[in-house]
Scaffold this motif. Sequence first.
Motif, PDB file in Angstrom:
ATOM      1  N   ASP A   3      60.026  59.825 -27.561  1.00 35.95           N
ATOM      2  CA  ASP A   3      60.268  58.377 -27.580  1.00 35.95           C
ATOM      3  C   ASP A   3      61.745  58.112 -27.873  1.00 35.95           C
ATOM      4  O   ASP A   3      62.178  58.124 -29.030  1.00 35.95           O
ATOM      5  CB  ASP A   3      59.381  57.720 -28.641  1.00 35.95           C
ATOM      6  CG  ASP A   3      59.450  56.190 -28.583  1.00 35.95           C
ATOM      7  OD1 ASP A   3      60.383  55.673 -27.961  1.00 35.95           O
ATOM      8  OD2 ASP A   3      58.566  55.529 -29.171  1.00 35.95           O
ATOM      9  N   GLN A   4      62.563  57.914 -26.843  1.00 40.85           N
ATOM     10  CA  GLN A   4      63.996  57.699 -27.007  1.00 40.85           C
ATOM     11  C   GLN A   4      64.330  56.299 -27.503  1.00 40.85           C
ATOM     12  O   GLN A   4      65.444  56.057 -27.970  1.00 40.85           O
ATOM     13  CB  GLN A   4      64.714  57.948 -25.673  1.00 40.85           C
ATOM     14  CG  GLN A   4      64.665  59.394 -25.222  1.00 40.85           C
ATOM     15  CD  GLN A   4      65.290  60.328 -26.252  1.00 40.85           C
ATOM     16  OE1 GLN A   4      66.384  60.089 -26.741  1.00 40.85           O
ATOM     17  NE2 GLN A   4      64.568  61.406 -26.576  1.00 40.85           N
ATOM     18  N   ASP A   5      63.371  55.372 -27.412  1.00 45.19           N
ATOM     19  CA  ASP A   5      63.655  54.021 -27.891  1.00 45.19           C
ATOM     20  C   ASP A   5      63.884  54.011 -29.395  1.00 45.19           C
ATOM     21  O   ASP A   5      64.731  53.271 -29.903  1.00 45.19           O
ATOM     22  CB  ASP A   5      62.491  53.086 -27.547  1.00 45.19           C
ATOM     23  CG  ASP A   5      62.809  51.639 -27.923  1.00 45.19           C
ATOM     24  OD1 ASP A   5      63.812  51.097 -27.416  1.00 45.19           O
ATOM     25  OD2 ASP A   5      62.064  51.068 -28.740  1.00 45.19           O
ATOM     26  N   ARG A  38      67.355  55.053 -30.040  1.00 45.05           N
ATOM     27  CA  ARG A  38      68.291  53.971 -29.758  1.00 45.05           C
ATOM     28  C   ARG A  38      68.382  53.001 -30.917  1.00 45.05           C
ATOM     29  O   ARG A  38      69.468  52.498 -31.240  1.00 45.05           O
ATOM     30  CB  ARG A  38      67.844  53.219 -28.491  1.00 45.05           C
ATOM     31  CG  ARG A  38      68.709  52.030 -28.140  1.00 45.05           C
ATOM     32  CD  ARG A  38      68.081  51.161 -27.082  1.00 45.05           C
ATOM     33  NE  ARG A  38      66.852  50.508 -27.550  1.00 45.05           N
ATOM     34  CZ  ARG A  38      66.843  49.422 -28.340  1.00 45.05           C
ATOM     35  NH1 ARG A  38      67.973  48.892 -28.775  1.00 45.05           N
ATOM     36  NH2 ARG A  38      65.686  48.883 -28.716  1.00 45.05           N
ATOM     37  N   ARG A  39      67.270  52.743 -31.567  1.00 46.93           N
ATOM     38  CA  ARG A  39      67.225  51.710 -32.599  1.00 46.93           C
ATOM     39  C   ARG A  39      67.722  52.182 -33.960  1.00 46.93           C
ATOM     40  O   ARG A  39      67.898  51.371 -34.867  1.00 46.93           O
ATOM     41  CB  ARG A  39      65.792  51.199 -32.731  1.00 46.93           C
ATOM     42  CG  ARG A  39      65.265  50.501 -31.481  1.00 46.93           C
ATOM     43  CD  ARG A  39      63.824  50.070 -31.656  1.00 46.93           C
ATOM     44  NE  ARG A  39      63.688  49.098 -32.742  1.00 46.93           N
ATOM     45  CZ  ARG A  39      62.517  48.732 -33.256  1.00 46.93           C
ATOM     46  NH1 ARG A  39      61.395  49.285 -32.809  1.00 46.93           N
ATOM     47  NH2 ARG A  39      62.466  47.843 -34.225  1.00 46.93           N
ATOM     48  N   ALA A  67      71.408  55.553 -22.801  1.00 46.45           N
ATOM     49  CA  ALA A  67      70.487  54.426 -22.955  1.00 46.45           C
ATOM     50  C   ALA A  67      70.055  53.846 -21.612  1.00 46.45           C
ATOM     51  O   ALA A  67      69.294  52.872 -21.573  1.00 46.45           O
ATOM     52  CB  ALA A  67      71.128  53.335 -23.808  1.00 46.45           C
ATOM     53  N   THR A  71      74.125  51.001 -28.759  1.00 43.90           N
ATOM     54  CA  THR A  71      72.731  50.955 -28.301  1.00 43.90           C
ATOM     55  C   THR A  71      71.963  49.774 -28.902  1.00 43.90           C
ATOM     56  O   THR A  71      70.737  49.732 -28.809  1.00 43.90           O
ATOM     57  CB  THR A  71      72.018  52.267 -28.663  1.00 43.90           C
ATOM     58  OG1 THR A  71      72.053  52.436 -30.093  1.00 43.90           O
ATOM     59  CG2 THR A  71      72.686  53.455 -27.992  1.00 43.90           C
TER      60      THR A  71
END
Length: 709
Positions: A456-458, A461-462, A491, A540
């Motif tokens: 889960d790359q999100d 990013r966060r 991203a 990001t």
Amino acid sequence: MMTAPQARPAVAPVTVTAPAPEPAPLLDVRGLTISYGNARGTLRAASDVGFAIRPGEVMGLVGESGSGKSTIAMAILDLLGGGGRVDSGEILFDGVDLRRLPAAERRALRGDRIAAVFQDPFTSLNPALTVGRQIAEPLIQHKSLSPRQAAARVLDLLAEVGIRDPRRVTAAYPHELSGGMQQRALIATALGCEPKLLILDEPTTALDVTVEARIIDLLAKLCDSHGLSALFVSHNLGIVNRICQTVTVLYGGLVVETGPTGRVLSRPAHPYSKGLVAALPRITAGRRHRLPSIPGTVAKLSGPPAACVFAPRCPFAEETCRSQPQAMLTDAAGDGVRCWKADALAGTPWPDEESAARKPAPQAPAQPTAPLVEVDHLRKVYGANRSILPWLRRAGTVAVEDVSFTVGRGEVVGVVGESGSGKSTIGRALLALTEPSAGTVLFDGTDLTRQVKQGDQDLRRRAQLVFQNSAASLNPRKTVGDAMDRPLVLAGRADAEERRKTVAGLLTRVGLPSAYADRYPHELSGGERQRVNIARALATDPDFVVCDEAVSALDVSVQANILNLLAELRDEMGLSYLFITHDIAVVSHIADRVLVVYGGTICEEGPTGRVLRPPYHPYTEALLSAVPRLAEDGQEAPRILLEDAAPTPGGQGCAFAARCPRKLGAICDEQAPPVHRADDGHRIACHIPLATLAERAAVFPELVGDAAH
């Protein structure tokens, strides 16, 4: 009948004793001008610099990075290296101009009659040689001692600098010692040949505040007992206040003020000195506020100044300042200041001091709807091996033990403690950069470690990270724009023109010109590089940022600018921070809540204002006392010095028991401390009752109420 006059009693002649002449300076620097040449031209690092150090005197040489402090120290040591040259001036040591001596005689002085202790002990020591051999080397070279005689002298030197087990340390390699022990070994090396002058170039900048306090006390004691003269190079006026009798302030390669330390620090005359004093973090239990700061960067000169070098950054500058060079004005006492307005500005504070006190930054929401980050019973063990074969099993090293806390949305949580306390391990676990041995880390209700493992790359990013070393965090072969473009590519931003505009906007947001996208890291100052790192972390559009010692390596003025920037970004973007540092004074200016960590455990937690008021945990009290600060009269503030001892995370008793100055007895060694819960979510893990802790306010009694520095 007239009587003969009686003889007058004899009057003893009055002997007028002339005042003893002041001793001649041991080090007398006169009109020193130094420049560096490169393909782009000549940079003047020092211009007509002059100062004197008398026998037994410790003088501070202060200013921001780039002001010329280290250059002058290297010139005295004849270590300028390629590209640097002394254009003019004299360096008189014991009445002899060092510049006129043959190179062999200058080398013979260095390490013998003139010794040095540098900033980073790990890079100053040879990793391939034992500590004892390195300390013995100058004794053999300069004093012609035999190896056996040198070995005996090394043991005496290590004992003198406070090392309890000299024999073990002589046989150890540098990596086997803590930073404080390494610095003590360097001090022992410097003292070995009984020098007359000690050059101390930022000797404590790389150390924790508690270790720093012990090293400063050690240096002060040794200078006094050996009758040493010393040049103490630093950007931190709080540290200079503890050890120096006089201070010389440098800016842009020029001496702008000189005088007794107490006077300069309590009543600075030059505007630049006022700005440095104002930017030093003060511990405050009140509401967070912006730190006073000096805008801009240090001037870089190619020749003699045509006007006041500080005028572009000075809030008091007038047209005369911008058009005419300033001369050094000296009074009858010998104090000097390079400012024609010094008398008119006497007693006038740096302007941001009052405005900062009136305009506290907005507070985070008192009761966030739900925590953004939840840490539950976190444990991390390094090096454990759970092999089925008993002889291969290893228990490992416990770095973090049973840590639980939350970070709310828009909240700044400070984590303070010494090196090795587990702060960075906690930060890395919150970013899934290290996998917990036990416990969970939830990010916005999701198990962070599990989701990252599933790709889960999100979540990546966060949640972002800003490191301590601004130079090492950037690729020296990539431009600033390229470094910031990379996270945008990862991203999924495909359009190159859109990314270019985003990079320009991010640079502007952190206070840098968009043209800096075409520069390389070495072309920026330390503060500018750290702004680039912050901008890259924002690329990001994160919700959460871990700042791992993000301001520890910066000058106090640059540090103030970065802290103010982080506070502004938090308020504008609703960011949450985990702010890791060893300096509790810095935390008091930005954090809503504070975790005090020792030995991998939380020994105190609560809102910043509550943690900085009594009752203090004994470890918190020691951290508070170690912060370099200035009392109202410029005198030294009281402090608590902790002994060297390893924490015992994962043990039966209190991890801090071996070093605690208020230890109760065997109960502290044998039983885990209970957690006392006070008002407003304040909790302290200690065997000492809260009421007893509250009786003592020895460190900062002025913080009991709402008043602050």
